[in-house]
Scaffold this active site. Structure first.
Site, PDB file in Angstrom:
ATOM      1  CG  ASP A   1     -88.589 -37.137 -62.873  1.00 44.99           C
ATOM      2  OD1 ASP A   1     -88.206 -35.973 -63.105  1.00 44.99           O
ATOM      3  OD2 ASP A   1     -88.542 -38.056 -63.723  1.00 44.99           O
TER       4      ASP A   1
ATOM      5  CE  LYS B   1     -85.192 -33.645 -69.187  1.00 42.15           C
ATOM      6  NZ  LYS B   1     -85.199 -34.169 -70.545  1.00 42.15           N
TER       7      LYS B   1
HETATM    8  N1  PLP Z   1     -87.231 -37.519 -65.820  1.00 36.84           N
HETATM    9  C1  PLP Z   1     -87.991 -37.154 -66.842  1.00 36.84           C
HETATM   10  C2  PLP Z   1     -89.486 -37.131 -66.685  1.00 36.84           C
HETATM   11  C3  PLP Z   1     -87.402 -36.788 -68.054  1.00 36.84           C
HETATM   12  O1  PLP Z   1     -88.151 -36.417 -69.085  1.00 36.84           O
HETATM   13  C4  PLP Z   1     -85.982 -36.841 -68.167  1.00 36.84           C
HETATM   14  C5  PLP Z   1     -85.308 -36.514 -69.438  1.00 36.84           C
HETATM   15  O2  PLP Z   1     -85.869 -36.614 -70.498  1.00 36.84           O
HETATM   16  C6  PLP Z   1     -85.242 -37.217 -67.048  1.00 36.84           C
HETATM   17  C7  PLP Z   1     -85.894 -37.554 -65.895  1.00 36.84           C
HETATM   18  C8  PLP Z   1     -83.738 -37.284 -67.090  1.00 36.84           C
HETATM   19  O3  PLP Z   1     -83.199 -36.021 -67.190  1.00 36.84           O
HETATM   20  P1  PLP Z   1     -81.623 -35.816 -67.378  1.00 36.84           P
HETATM   21  O4  PLP Z   1     -81.225 -36.652 -68.547  1.00 36.84           O
HETATM   22  O5  PLP Z   1     -81.493 -34.339 -67.651  1.00 36.84           O
HETATM   23  O6  PLP Z   1     -80.975 -36.228 -66.121  1.00 36.84           O
END
Ligand code: PLP
Length: 409
Positions: free
Chosen positions: A203, A229
């Site tokens: 991730d 992000k």
């Molecule tokens: N993984 C991590 C480490 C995150 O910080 C986030 C969001 O804060 C996500 C996954 C999920 O991202 P999204 O809501 O853009 O799918």
């Protein structure tokens, strides 16, 4: 604190949203791990797309459709280069990290049975933890959790023990934890996992905008992230995966764009990556995401990484001097965010007071409740930095946290 970047200039020139007052105070935006602000060029790219070439892609013979298709596919190949993906990988556009992980978990679960195992990390975001937990519950596969050491880093001994013991089919972990801010040594972990035939899903939501990622060098099987992000628009994400895996996995959703041929009796599916892109994809967003990544490259990861690290280190030490303030995780291997609590104060109250002083931070469990349970707290206050943050922002935060502590204790 020395910096080569000129965030003052960048804020003024490229990020008009940051030049405003909130609750009568100049805004300090330190919620970048939740979403980054968008440079003017990205916003303009969306407008330009809709004003000049907007048309649905892939199916049209007409000029606009061909222009839009070319721009979309050009964004895909730019992203592939940006991640140093190389020919063994494919880029699938999704709605974000959450959808990228759900895609893999849903398709991969076709290969899971009660004799198999999956390993996740206790620091996984819910968007990576829950899809695999549910896949294991559905298929009966074993759900194993890698824990952290007291300094907040991944307990590699325990993780490697799990890999040796259960030869998991897949290991899932964040490149950078969105709560602790530690960068996991994913290259080393992937190499260890591959010894046992374990595939690895990384991730990269908190990594991709902060330092260069080469999926080829990491040898990651799956690498997921979100455009919003990384200074890009919402509604677009990336799944970068080894072609060999994508060929094996069945489609995640069915519909237009992903088929080769449909008859009453059966459907055959399209080639990669279209097999995983059912329906109208976020094509304008893909084009704007390329612009966001070009913006990052224009400044340069060398400068961004150094600047954010310096700023985080500086803030870590300044916050650490506040009596009764507890920071989660040590300073080492820390990227660009810090989670903390003022002992005796509720994280939410701290966040509200900071907001009254014009400072945007995030409070709560940060979609990482297993980690909160592991840390023994209901939530934390989290500040997270981006390329446009200044030392002045860190100073304003520290001063405001001191004031909040006095008011709450
Ligand atoms: N993984 C991590 C480490 C995150 O910080 C986030 C969001 O804060 C996500 C996954 C999920 O991202 P999204 O809501 O853009 O799918």
């Amino acid at each position: 604190m020395k910096t080569l970047l000129n965030p003052e200039y960048i804020q003024g020139k490229d990020f008009p949203i940051l030049n405003q007052c909130v609750n009568g105070q100049p805004l300090v935006y330190l919620d970048n791990a939740a979403t980054t602000q968008k440079p003017r060029k990205v916003v303009e790219s969306l407008t330009r797309f809709y004003e000049t070439i907007n048309s649905n892609i892939h199916r049209g013979v007409h000029h606009l459709s061909q222009e839009a298709t070319a721009a979309y596919e050009d964004a895909r190949s730019y992203i592939s280069d940006f991640m140093d993906a190389g020919s063994g990988y494919n880029i699938v556009f999704t709605r974000g990290t959450t959808e990228s992980v759900n895609l893999v978990a849903s398709s991969f679960s076709n290969f899971l049975s009660p004799s198999d195992n999956v390993i996740v990390s206790v620091s996984d975001h819910h968007s990576t933890f829950v899809p695999w937990q549910q896949a294991c519950l559905r298929t009966g596969a074993g759900f194993n959790v890698a824990f952290l050491l007291p300094d907040g880093s991944l307990d590699l001994e325990q993780l490697y023990g799990l890999l040796r013991k259960c030869h998991a089919k897949i290991l899932v972990l964040p490149h950078v934890s969105n709560v602790i801010g530690k960068r996991n040594p994913v290259k080393e972990i992937i190499s260890e996992a591959h010894k046992y035939g374990t595939a690895v899903l990384v991730d990269g939501a908190q990594a991709i905008a902060h330092f260069p990622v080469s999926v080829k060098d990491l040898d990651a099987d799956f690498y997921c992230w979100s455009g919003h992000k990384a200074y890009g628009p919402t509604g677009i994400g990336v799944l970068c995966a080894k072609t060999a895996w994508l060929e094996k996995l069945p489609p995640y959703q069915f519909g237009g764009e992903m088929i080769e041929d449909v008859s009453i009796e059966k459907t055959t599916f399209g080639a990669l990556p279209f097999k995983f892109e059912a329906g109208t994809p976020p094509f304008a967003e893909a084009v704007a995401l390329k612009v966001a990544l070009q913006y990052i490259k224009g400044i340069g990861f060398g400068q961004i990484e150094q600047h954010e690290k310096d700023l985080t280190r500086y803030t870590y030490h300044q916050l650490g001097e506040i009596p009764g303030l507890k920071i989660y995780g040590s300073e080492e291997e820390r990227d660009d965010l810090i989670s903390f609590n003022i002992e005796g104060a509720y994280h939410y109250d701290v966040g509200v007071l900071l907001d009254q002083m014009g400072i945007a931070v995030r409070t709560g469990h940060h979609c990482a409740q297993p980690l909160m349970r592991f840390l023994g707290v209901p939530g934390t206050v989290r500040c997270s930095f981006a390329l446009y943050n200044r030392q002045h922002d860190a100073d304003r935060l520290v001063e405001a946290v001191r004031k909040a502590a006095k008011m709450l204790l």
